[in-house]
Design a protein around this motif. Structure first.
Motif, PDB file in Angstrom:
ATOM      1  N   GLY A  44       0.806  -1.214   0.000  1.00 23.22           N
ATOM      2  CA  GLY A  44       0.000   0.000   0.000  1.00 23.22           C
ATOM      3  C   GLY A  44       0.839   1.264   0.000  1.00 23.22           C
ATOM      4  O   GLY A  44       2.060   1.229   0.104  1.00 23.22           O
ATOM      5  N   ASP A  45       0.153   2.393  -0.136  1.00 27.25           N
ATOM      6  CA  ASP A  45       0.827   3.687  -0.068  1.00 27.25           C
ATOM      7  C   ASP A  45       1.198   3.994   1.380  1.00 27.25           C
ATOM      8  O   ASP A  45       0.471   3.648   2.306  1.00 27.25           O
ATOM      9  N   ALA A  56       4.006   5.279   7.303  1.00 29.99           N
ATOM     10  CA  ALA A  56       3.675   3.858   7.192  1.00 29.99           C
ATOM     11  C   ALA A  56       2.438   3.655   6.324  1.00 29.99           C
ATOM     12  O   ALA A  56       1.665   4.584   6.093  1.00 29.99           O
ATOM     13  N   GLN A  57       2.276   2.422   5.866  1.00 28.70           N
ATOM     14  CA  GLN A  57       1.080   2.040   5.120  1.00 28.70           C
ATOM     15  C   GLN A  57      -0.008   1.629   6.116  1.00 28.70           C
ATOM     16  O   GLN A  57       0.278   1.232   7.240  1.00 28.70           O
ATOM     17  N   HIS A  58      -1.266   1.700   5.704  1.00 35.89           N
ATOM     18  CA  HIS A  58      -2.394   1.430   6.601  1.00 35.89           C
ATOM     19  C   HIS A  58      -2.319   0.074   7.313  1.00 35.89           C
ATOM     20  O   HIS A  58      -2.564   0.008   8.528  1.00 35.89           O
ATOM     21  N   PRO A  59      -2.036  -1.039   6.620  1.00 38.33           N
ATOM     22  CA  PRO A  59      -2.002  -2.323   7.329  1.00 38.33           C
ATOM     23  C   PRO A  59      -1.008  -2.342   8.479  1.00 38.33           C
ATOM     24  O   PRO A  59      -1.291  -2.898   9.551  1.00 38.33           O
ATOM     25  N   GLU A  69      -5.386  -4.206  -1.267  1.00 35.14           N
ATOM     26  CA  GLU A  69      -6.264  -3.237  -1.941  1.00 35.14           C
ATOM     27  C   GLU A  69      -7.665  -3.253  -1.340  1.00 35.14           C
ATOM     28  O   GLU A  69      -8.255  -2.203  -1.069  1.00 35.14           O
ATOM     29  N   ASP A  70      -8.180  -4.452  -1.142  1.00 37.85           N
ATOM     30  CA  ASP A  70      -9.553  -4.598  -0.659  1.00 37.85           C
ATOM     31  C   ASP A  70      -9.722  -4.193   0.808  1.00 37.85           C
ATOM     32  O   ASP A  70     -10.832  -3.939   1.257  1.00 37.85           O
ATOM     33  N   SER A  71      -8.620  -4.146   1.544  1.00 39.90           N
ATOM     34  CA  SER A  71      -8.712  -3.921   2.985  1.00 39.90           C
ATOM     35  C   SER A  71      -8.504  -2.472   3.408  1.00 39.90           C
ATOM     36  O   SER A  71      -8.726  -2.127   4.570  1.00 39.90           O
ATOM     37  N   VAL A  95     -10.015   0.448   2.946  1.00 37.87           N
ATOM     38  CA  VAL A  95     -11.157   1.183   3.505  1.00 37.87           C
ATOM     39  C   VAL A  95     -11.440   0.712   4.923  1.00 37.87           C
ATOM     40  O   VAL A  95     -11.676   1.524   5.835  1.00 37.87           O
ATOM     41  N   GLY A  96     -11.388  -0.583   5.131  1.00 37.19           N
ATOM     42  CA  GLY A  96     -11.622  -1.138   6.462  1.00 37.19           C
ATOM     43  C   GLY A  96     -10.582  -0.682   7.473  1.00 37.19           C
ATOM     44  O   GLY A  96     -10.902  -0.399   8.639  1.00 37.19           O
ATOM     45  N   PHE A  97      -9.334  -0.579   7.031  1.00 38.78           N
ATOM     46  CA  PHE A  97      -8.280  -0.099   7.926  1.00 38.78           C
ATOM     47  C   PHE A  97      -8.538   1.351   8.341  1.00 38.78           C
ATOM     48  O   PHE A  97      -8.320   1.727   9.496  1.00 38.78           O
ATOM     49  N   GLU A  98      -8.998   2.157   7.392  1.00 31.61           N
ATOM     50  CA  GLU A  98      -9.292   3.554   7.722  1.00 31.61           C
ATOM     51  C   GLU A  98     -10.447   3.647   8.717  1.00 31.61           C
ATOM     52  O   GLU A  98     -10.432   4.483   9.633  1.00 31.61           O
ATOM     53  N   GLU A  99     -11.427   2.794   8.558  1.00 33.34           N
ATOM     54  CA  GLU A  99     -12.541   2.785   9.508  1.00 33.34           C
ATOM     55  C   GLU A  99     -12.065   2.419  10.910  1.00 33.34           C
ATOM     56  O   GLU A  99     -12.486   3.014  11.903  1.00 33.34           O
ATOM     57  N   THR A 100     -11.153   1.459  10.989  1.00 35.17           N
ATOM     58  CA  THR A 100     -10.600   1.059  12.290  1.00 35.17           C
ATOM     59  C   THR A 100      -9.846   2.207  12.936  1.00 35.17           C
ATOM     60  O   THR A 100      -9.988   2.461  14.148  1.00 35.17           O
ATOM     61  N   MET A 101      -9.047   2.911  12.136  1.00 34.96           N
ATOM     62  CA  MET A 101      -8.282   4.026  12.684  1.00 34.96           C
ATOM     63  C   MET A 101      -9.204   5.138  13.179  1.00 34.96           C
ATOM     64  O   MET A 101      -8.989   5.715  14.253  1.00 34.96           O
TER      65      MET A 101
END
Length: 326
Positions: free
Chosen positions: A151-152, A213-216, A276-278, A280-286
């Motif tokens: 990821g970015d 860092a990247q989201h994951p 890629e698929d995850s 959006v979910g990572f952003e919601e968790t944050m």
């Protein structure tokens, strides 16, 4: 060279275990794969797929063990173990390989390619294979695949950031490779290299002020507990690969070598799609854990970092890479 500590000695002993077996037992080869990632990371799930498919196709003649959380040591230490011929591999970025073959460093350069599909064109190209061959000759490493997209990478801070000037005086953790260090310096922060496992306590104790860092990785390490803001700069498009010992790899049969490289590539694509698929979910968790996620104008950051290519001697290579991307 690297400093030998207790962890490194244990890792070398573990990695060398298969080599110490009697000849009859060596029919079942083993590869120990080290990663700084946690078990919750999408790439870890890709490593599990890699392990299972290799075992299935090889009829258990080749087995893979996964060591999350850098259990075998820092990436640099495991790369040294591989150079010595140990049956280890590491999930690693191009910046760390640039100390052996400079060309790999361009993969970690700022704003090189957009998204997974863009950078995948580069790491599956004939140009990239020339780097792989050069790495074997120069350092004794074998690349299995390099399409593991994480990821970015964005800025993780405790104060809002909108332009590079906001990073003045900020001590920011980044890997120690020159391309990473120079990019963070160009963005306005003070680069502070350290192992990923040290980041959380360093933020907690204010040894550093920020991290990129990247989201994951941000969610996997629970950085939302020690930082308040994510600024989506996308300054690095983090592509990594699985790198092992060329000497160990060459002892395998041609069929096992083929299985290892094919399944590594397939698992890399699988893991990258999961990433890629995850996102959006990572952003919601944050957000649920109190972080503010800000979209910003990237142009000031792009402009600030363009000199990195010339400073590190990557201008011509960047032009070659851009031809592939177009």
């Amino acid at each position: 060279m690297f400093t030998v500590n207790r962890r490194t000695l244990c890792a070398i002993a573990l990695a060398a275990g298969v080599m110490a077996l009697p000849a009859a037992a060596q029919a079942q080869a083993q590869l120990n794969v080290n990663t700084a990632l946690t078990r919750d990371d999408p790439l870890y799930k890709g490593l599990e797929r890699f392990r299972d498919r290799v075992a299935e196709r090889s009829k258990n003649q080749l087995t893979i063990r996964i060591f999350p959380g850098s259990q075998l040591g820092k990436d640099e230490d495991v790369l040294e173990q591989a150079r010595a011929g140990a049956n280890v591999a590491v999930v690693v970025d191009g910046g760390r390989l640039a100390v052996f073959v400079k060309e790999f460093g361009v993969l970690s350069a700022p704003y090189l390619a957009d998204g997974f599909q863009g950078v995948r064109k580069v790491v599956t190209s004939p140009l990239f294979e020339t780097w792989v061959a050069k790495l074997r000759t120069t350092s004794g490493h074998q690349v299995l695949s390099f399409n593991w997209w994480q990821g970015d990478r964005h800025l993780i801070t405790n104060k809002p950031v909108t332009v590079p000037a906001d990073l003045a005086g900020i001590r920011m953790r980044t890997p120690g490779a020159p391309v990473w260090m120079e990019t963070i310096r160009a963005m306005g922060a003070t680069p502070t290299p350290m192992g990923w496992g040290e980041v959380y306590p360093a933020m907690q104790q204010k040894v550093i002020d920020a991290v990129e860092a990247q989201h994951p990785a941000t969610v996997g390490s629970k950085l939302y507990e020690v930082a308040k803001h994510v600024t989506k700069t996308s300054h690095f498009n983090l592509i990594t690969g699985i790198v092992t010992s060329a000497a160990w790899f060459d002892k395998l049969t041609p069929e096992l070598q083929k299985i290892l490289r094919e399944e590594s590539l397939a698992a890399g694509d699988y893991a990258s799609k999961l990433t890629e698929d995850s996102l959006v979910g990572f952003e919601e968790t944050m957000k649920k854990n109190g972080m503010t996620i800000a979209e910003v104008d990237k142009k000031p950051f792009i402009d600030a970092t363009q000199g990195v290519y010339e400073k590190l001697g990557y201008s011509d290579l960047r032009a070659e890479v851009l031809k592939i991307l177009k």
